[in-house]
Design an enzyme around this catalytic site. Structure first.
Site, mmCIF file in Angstrom:
data_model
loop_
_atom_site.group_PDB
_atom_site.id
_atom_site.type_symbol
_atom_site.label_atom_id
_atom_site.label_comp_id
_atom_site.label_asym_id
_atom_site.label_seq_id
_atom_site.Cartn_x
_atom_site.Cartn_y
_atom_site.Cartn_z
ATOM 1 N N ARG A 1 5.991 4.123 -5.363
ATOM 2 C CA ARG A 1 4.637 4.487 -5.192
ATOM 3 C C ARG A 1 4.435 5.981 -5.377
ATOM 4 O O ARG A 1 4.716 6.867 -4.750
ATOM 5 C CB ARG A 1 4.217 4.108 -3.604
ATOM 6 C CG ARG A 1 2.681 4.469 -3.454
ATOM 7 C CD ARG A 1 2.546 4.540 -1.883
ATOM 8 N NE ARG A 1 2.894 5.817 -1.522
ATOM 9 C CZ ARG A 1 3.501 6.252 -0.042
ATOM 10 N NH1 ARG A 1 3.663 5.384 0.498
ATOM 11 N NH2 ARG A 1 3.648 7.627 -0.052
ATOM 12 N N HIS B 1 0.396 7.397 0.004
ATOM 13 C CA HIS B 1 0.133 6.197 0.811
ATOM 14 C C HIS B 1 -1.365 5.792 0.799
ATOM 15 O O HIS B 1 -1.704 4.831 0.266
ATOM 16 C CB HIS B 1 0.477 5.953 2.299
ATOM 17 C CG HIS B 1 0.017 4.982 2.870
ATOM 18 N ND1 HIS B 1 0.479 3.651 2.875
ATOM 19 C CD2 HIS B 1 -0.912 4.926 3.891
ATOM 20 C CE1 HIS B 1 -0.138 2.696 3.631
ATOM 21 N NE2 HIS B 1 -0.895 3.462 4.423
ATOM 22 N N TYR C 1 7.209 14.737 2.700
ATOM 23 C CA TYR C 1 8.336 14.005 2.762
ATOM 24 C C TYR C 1 9.160 13.669 1.596
ATOM 25 O O TYR C 1 10.428 12.796 1.860
ATOM 26 C CB TYR C 1 7.950 12.477 3.856
ATOM 27 C CG TYR C 1 7.018 11.983 3.098
ATOM 28 C CD1 TYR C 1 5.509 11.745 3.621
ATOM 29 C CD2 TYR C 1 7.199 10.853 2.201
ATOM 30 C CE1 TYR C 1 4.606 11.033 3.016
ATOM 31 C CE2 TYR C 1 6.070 10.356 1.616
ATOM 32 C CZ TYR C 1 4.978 10.255 2.114
ATOM 33 O OH TYR C 1 3.748 9.521 1.585
#
Lengths: 388, 325
Positions: free
Chosen positions: A281, A285, A294
């Protein structure tokens, strides 16, 4: 030796624990990074028109995503989910289906809906929750659905569509239809109970459903390494007795061919198939999330080099099927159309007040009529106050 | 007409529905050859085949999720959850999916035709996890219909109507009455209205309201009160969502008193909702506070089951208190 419970029994006389890591599932890939086919790879049967249609859907998905993410940043829509880096998975899998095949999606599969013919206006009406939204302005942006295109309306709770896909496919089988159901979900959703329930029931009840797992490495901020141990999601399907294929999710041709063959298998004999598409990805998100908190930029850069659209474009080029000028003109035109559709959608009205109580039941029951009456009076009074 | 107990009436309804419409399917745990733990689906697999009446793996969330998909495809699934106590793994599928399918899709997709049948309630020495009455959780969810029949005639008529209904239905069957309630039942296809309460006994002093297995106790209490010269009107709500406000209000306007009884715990129970609505619509006509005779706010017990359950004597005492307020 097989016992009545379908388990193979081979006797040994020393305790020998089976390590799940012993089961390694290979990844199906047709295109090399330079857009050339591997020497022993068979090219899928695709004509120029089909191949270009897939390419254009992927490009359109990316342009739509870019524009709408910007619109969210400008405060014009409340939320957005982009599919950067995952366009091939949705578009190429949907391209391998027939129009009568049902799709149950999670989110991030706008490419599949776009490839099926959902118009830019339809996308925008949903994103702006206006009166022409097919979902009547009831869900957050990106919860698309279209009866006409056999694309079940998306809901927010994760993985709920998985057992539903099993049920839908059972209905197709019972009706004797030459159709299948394809169900998308992310590797994060595979931790939910619905995943296990849906797969197990599909295996036992022999329903023609393709479980399409987009293993993109992250469930919001949680990396796959903190979500599961073992050989990906594919190994679980093997445990359920489901035919399984792992595919390179950034290889448009491989995704297309994997889905085409899965569909063929289940038309010959109703049974579920799981495809685990490996990808990454590349974006956040959702528009509410910042991946820099992160994961590293270096990690993202590594994956950016494996962009599915780039690799597929090279193949189209080698084939002599892509004209660069034409390609550029097409993209420029599309950007304009997206802007125009957005402006049209922004100017439309909200759904009417009555729509609040409609579709809760097939007919509006008495208690909701009463509540609507009260609300209408209150709404009129409020408007009067605001004018004063 | 034929003598049937409640289970036979359910079985008869399913049989008729499956014979008439081949999109009706029955499934759940042990539902196939075995006929379900209570045998409500006995004989259906033999008659209609393994494709239409079948066992599923032990997964309530899977059963309801699967039923949602089938119903969205246009079929009419009648799913059985073995005990209402075990419906909670399916809670998400029911309240987030089943209930909202039509609404969230703008009526492009719906799961009308879906029925979840499940035995509820105490009085069978089932104890904890075999005796709960979880109806209030579902009555709080717009989009669902919640039905509770009180006997064989109602079970058959309401179930046949539920299967034909364009909305999803949760059908709570009073398992204490499965074999205990016997009545003359029409063997043909008939349906009862889905959002109408039934006045089962006329009276003028107080309205007693309940549903399902509680109706037996309400009628017994009304009989005892009659002996003391108190005239009770008894209403079976039948449909808890949507519920028939008008029939209840009309009765309370006449009697001036209301007593609601349910087996489920008192706090947050359906009785609270009804009391609030009736209080608002009948305030100036009420002669006494609305009484509630319900289960305790505890989990359902085994050893002290008889003490836990609301029965005719608890109801009679509450009638006295209400009459003498």
């Amino acid at each position: 030796m097989t016992n009545p419970n379908n388990a193979t029994i081979t006797l040994v006389h020393r305790a020998r624990f089976v390590d799940g890591h012993g089961l390694t599932i290979p990844t199906f890939r047709l295109l090399k990074d330079d857009g050339q086919l591997y020497a022993d790879a068979a090219e899928p049967v695709l004509d120029r028109q089909q191949a270009l249609a897939m390419y254009r859907s992927m490009v359109a998905t990316r342009l739509l995503d870019e524009r709408m993410l910007a619109a969210q940043r400008q405060g014009r829509i409340s939320f957005y989910l982009q599919s950067l880096g995952e366009e091939a998975q949705a578009v190429a899998s949907a391209a391998a289906l027939a129009p009568d095949d049902m799709i149950l999606a999670q989110y991030r599969e706008q490419g599949a809906l776009l490839h099926r013919g959902f118009t830019l206006d339809q996308f925008m009406n949903q994103l702006f929750s206006n009166e022409d939204d097919l979902g009547r302005g009831r869900q957050m942006p990106v919860h698309y659905g279209c009866r006409e295109l056999n694309f079940m309306t998306i809901s927010s709770p994760l993985a709920t569509q998985i057992p539903q896909a099993t049920g839908y496919a059972y209905g197709q089988r019972l009706a004797g239809e030459a159709a299948v159901t394809l169900c998308y979900f992310g590797e994060g959703a595979a931790s939910e109970g619905d995943f296990h329930a849906g797969l197990n029931m599909a295996a036992v009840l022999k329903t023609p459903v393709i479980f399409f797992c987009r293993n993109n490495g992250y469930a919001i901020s949680t990396p796959a390494s903190e979500q599961f141990v073992g050989d990906g999601i594919a190994s679980r399907a093997v445990g359920y007795g489901i035919r399984t294929l792992r595919v390179d999710g950034a290889d448009t041709l491989a995704v297309f061919e994997a889905t085409r063959q899965a569909r063929q298998l289940m038309l010959e004999e109703p049974q579920p198939v799981l495809i685990e598409a490996m990808s990454y990805r590349l974006g956040a998100h959702s528009s509410s999330d910042d991946p820099s908190g992160y994961r590293s930029r270096a990690e993202e850069e590594r994956w950016r080099k494996r962009d599915p659209i780039g690799r597929y474009r090279l193949w189209l080029g080698h084939r002599g099927w892509l004209n660069e000028d034409e390609d550029r003109r097409h993209s420029d035109g599309l950007r304009r159309q997206i802007l125009e559709a957005m402006k049209r959608a922004e100017q439309k009205h909200k759904p009417p007040l009555e729509s609040l109580v409609e579709d809760v039941y097939a007919a509006v029951p008495r208690h909701l009529e009463r509540q609507l009456d009260r609300l209408k009076k209150q709404d009129a009074a409020n408007r009067k106050r605001e004018r004063a | 007409m034929k003598q049937m107990n409640l289970l036979q009436a359910v079985n008869n309804a399913l049989d008729l529905a499956m014979a008439r419409d081949d999109t009706v399917l029955c499934f759940g745990e042990d539902v196939g050859h075995f006929g379900g733990v209570f045998r409500a689906t006995s004989g259906l697999q033999d008659k209609y085949g393994n494709d239409r009446c079948f066992n599923t793996p032990l997964t309530e969330q899977g059963i309801v999720g699967f039923a949602n998909g089938l119903a969205a495809k246009g079929l009419k699934p009648v799913a059985e959850i073995q005990f209402a106590d075990y419906i909670f793994p399916a809670f998400d599928q029911l309240v987030n999916e089943t209930a909202k399918f039509r609404y969230r899709s703008g009526n492009q997709f719906n799961v009308g035709g879906l029925v979840v049948r499940t035995p509820y309630g105490g009085g069978i020495a089932g104890g904890h996890y075999h005796s709960q009455s979880p109806e209030a959780y579902f009555v709080h969810t717009p989009g669902l219909r919640v039905l509770v029949p009180r006997g064989p005639v109602q079970a058959k008529g309401l179930l046949l109507a539920a299967i034909d209904c364009p909305d999803p239905v949760i059908f709570f069957e009073p398992k204490r009455l499965y074999r205990a309630a016997v009545a003359e039942v029409d063997e043909g296809h008939y349906q009862l209205p889905l959002d109408q309460a039934e006045v089962v006994r006329q009276g003028s002093d107080i309205t007693l309201l309940g549903w399902g297995a509680q109706m037996e106790y309400l009628l017994n209490a009304a009989e005892l009160a009659e002996g003391e010269g108190i005239s009770c009107e008894v209403i079976d709500l039948q449909s808890l969502l949507p519920w028939d406000e008008d029939t209840v209000v009309e009765s309370v306007l006449k009697t001036g008193r209301l007593l609601i009884s349910h087996e489920a715990p008192l706090t947050g129970g359906v009785g609270a909702e009804i009391a609030a609505t009736v209080q608002q619509r009948c305030f100036l006509y009420l002669e006494s506070p609305i009484a509630r005779v319900c289960g305790l706010d505890t989990p359902f017990p085994l050893a002290l089951e008889k003490q836990y359950m609301p029965d005719q004597y608890k109801i009679l005492d509450a009638i006295h208190a209400t009459m003498n307020f």
